[in-house]
Design a protein around this motif. Sequence first.
Motif, PDB file in Angstrom:
ATOM      1  N   TRP A   1      -5.233   4.486  11.354  1.00 27.71           N
ATOM      2  CA  TRP A   1      -4.026   4.192  10.816  1.00 27.71           C
ATOM      3  C   TRP A   1      -4.360   3.794   9.410  1.00 27.71           C
ATOM      4  CZ3 TRP A   1       0.503   5.098  12.629  1.00 27.71           C
ATOM      5  CH2 TRP A   1       0.573   5.648  14.058  1.00 27.71           C
ATOM      6  N   ALA A   2      -5.286   2.862   9.017  1.00 30.05           N
ATOM      7  CA  ALA A   2      -5.431   2.344   7.745  1.00 30.05           C
ATOM      8  C   ALA A   2      -5.741   3.487   6.711  1.00 30.05           C
ATOM      9  CB  ALA A   2      -6.446   1.487   7.586  1.00 30.05           C
ATOM     10  N   ALA A   3      -5.761   4.741   7.281  1.00 31.60           N
ATOM     11  CA  ALA A   3      -6.080   5.998   6.089  1.00 31.60           C
ATOM     12  C   ALA A   3      -4.858   5.896   5.078  1.00 31.60           C
ATOM     13  CB  ALA A   3      -6.356   6.807   6.768  1.00 31.60           C
ATOM     14  N   GLY A   4      -3.726   5.681   5.628  1.00 30.73           N
ATOM     15  CA  GLY A   4      -2.430   5.810   4.843  1.00 30.73           C
ATOM     16  C   GLY A   4      -2.484   4.961   3.736  1.00 30.73           C
ATOM     17  N   PRO A   5      -2.797   3.764   3.799  1.00 27.25           N
ATOM     18  CA  PRO A   5      -2.834   2.918   2.437  1.00 27.25           C
ATOM     19  C   PRO A   5      -4.075   3.132   1.625  1.00 27.25           C
ATOM     20  CG  PRO A   5      -2.521   1.447   4.427  1.00 27.25           C
ATOM     21  CD  PRO A   5      -2.730   2.861   5.028  1.00 27.25           C
ATOM     22  N   LEU A   6      -5.136   3.614   2.197  1.00 32.00           N
ATOM     23  CA  LEU A   6      -6.410   4.014   1.383  1.00 32.00           C
ATOM     24  C   LEU A   6      -6.057   5.374   0.516  1.00 32.00           C
ATOM     25  CD1 LEU A   6      -9.299   3.363   3.798  1.00 32.00           C
ATOM     26  CD2 LEU A   6      -8.347   1.973   1.984  1.00 32.00           C
ATOM     27  N   VAL A   7      -5.079   6.287   1.094  1.00 30.88           N
ATOM     28  CA  VAL A   7      -4.832   7.266   0.407  1.00 30.88           C
ATOM     29  C   VAL A   7      -4.180   6.971  -0.995  1.00 30.88           C
ATOM     30  CG1 VAL A   7      -3.370   9.244   0.288  1.00 30.88           C
ATOM     31  CG2 VAL A   7      -4.789   9.024   2.183  1.00 30.88           C
ATOM     32  N   PHE A   8      -3.394   6.094  -0.760  1.00 30.19           N
ATOM     33  CA  PHE A   8      -2.464   5.500  -2.050  1.00 30.19           C
ATOM     34  C   PHE A   8      -3.380   4.713  -3.123  1.00 30.19           C
ATOM     35  CE2 PHE A   8       0.883   6.750   0.968  1.00 30.19           C
ATOM     36  CZ  PHE A   8       1.718   7.479   0.166  1.00 30.19           C
ATOM     37  N   HIS A   9      -4.231   4.117  -2.462  1.00 27.68           N
ATOM     38  CA  HIS A   9      -5.024   3.127  -3.308  1.00 27.68           C
ATOM     39  C   HIS A   9      -6.033   4.242  -4.079  1.00 27.68           C
ATOM     40  CE1 HIS A   9      -4.818  -0.649  -2.723  1.00 27.68           C
ATOM     41  NE2 HIS A   9      -4.627  -0.824  -1.285  1.00 27.68           N
ATOM     42  N   ALA A  10      -6.363   5.315  -3.591  1.00 27.34           N
ATOM     43  CA  ALA A  10      -7.212   6.676  -4.247  1.00 27.34           C
ATOM     44  C   ALA A  10      -6.330   7.075  -5.135  1.00 27.34           C
ATOM     45  CB  ALA A  10      -7.433   7.604  -3.285  1.00 27.34           C
ATOM     46  N   LEU A  11      -5.198   7.431  -5.000  1.00 23.27           N
ATOM     47  CA  LEU A  11      -4.251   7.754  -6.112  1.00 23.27           C
ATOM     48  C   LEU A  11      -3.944   6.742  -7.034  1.00 23.27           C
ATOM     49  CD1 LEU A  11      -1.467   9.483  -3.963  1.00 23.27           C
ATOM     50  CD2 LEU A  11      -3.069  10.576  -5.177  1.00 23.27           C
TER      51      LEU A  11
END
Length: 422
Positions: A114-124
């Motif tokens: 579930w923590a992949a979602g915030p990490l995607v936006f951190h990458a952006l």
Amino acid sequence: MSTDAAPPSESPSEPASGLASGPAPSAGGILAGQTLLDRWLHISLVVLVVASVVRYLQGHGLGDRAEVVLPGAAVLLIAYAAGRRLAGTAAIVWLAAVVACWTVLALIAPSFSWAAGPLVFHALRVLPVRWAVAVTVFLVAVVALAWSRMTGLVDPTVLLGPVCVAVLAVTAYRALERDAATRRALLDDLEAAQDEVADAERRAGVVAERARLSREIHDSVAQGLTSINLLLLAADQEWESRPADARDHVDQAATMARSSLDEARRVVRDLAPAELAGGSALVTAVRQVADDVAATSGLAVSVHVHGDPIDVGGRVATAVVRTLRGALANVAEHACATTAVVSLTFHEAGVALDVRDGGAGFDPSHLAEEPDSLRGHGLAGMRARARLLGGDLVVESAPGEGTVIAASFSGTQSQQGEERRG
């Protein structure tokens, strides 16, 4: 680990609704500089990691791999908190470390997916677009792998679905970034165009003022000096043969010299508009103009002041005096009038000037047909001056019914223009 929650295939796109207002990208990535987004990313990641720990403890307790999962979750939170304010290369290294820690946790306990979602936006937020896409694909690949290990099945929808959603999300934000950049460029062009228009207006004002001064000097001082010269030449020629006529010419030249001196002083006085900025000073100047015209032309001029005199700014005060002088000159020269009434009205937005005469009047439509006439040129100049200062000039007249010239000026706009020049 069959009790762990299934990873959400839509996680990369969940916060999209919170970004509809348009990103403001900077040097880091598409979403760099979004303060509100950063705040919710911090909250979301902490909440999801803590929820994943609780979910793991519910399914496994302190047994199984809890001795790895619990310290790993703590390390993930500590690493995240330690580097969330970094920028540049340090932020990239920090993101790589956080993603590596999360990858280990997600492979051991899929609920951490579930923590992949915030990490995607951190990458952006941290990485350029291409690298952010690569990291996003890696994250969803880890989620798909964790899911497959948990279920024992290879589900292509679990792999391809999140990848497609993530790529679409990144592409959408990329489009928003380009749109925002276009808007910023248009705003910059608009500001530049406004500056150019303001400069052009100032240059036009300078040219118009020079033309006005040239006309006034030519029509008053220069003509007076020419008359003085002719009178003195005539006196010199008649000094011996007709001394009485010669002395009369000298007296006329002296009178003309005094009149020309008054005209020269008036022109010089017009070049110091700051002295007229105060409301009482403007009233005094208006009365002085009326007295001057009455003394030189024989026209009876009365002045009425309405409202409390206020400071309208030097540019507006000078424009009022020049408009009044031009209007009264037209009355004396063209209207065949014996009286004129001047009304000066102060109000919150500026000042208004009305000049009414009981002369012969004229048809205002003829002004457009005779743009080179003295009257038409003077009224056009008055109107241009008023509009340049945020006002306007209206002429009401009819043959045999006199003429009314009503001019308005915006004191606020003039003061703002003087502040910008200062």
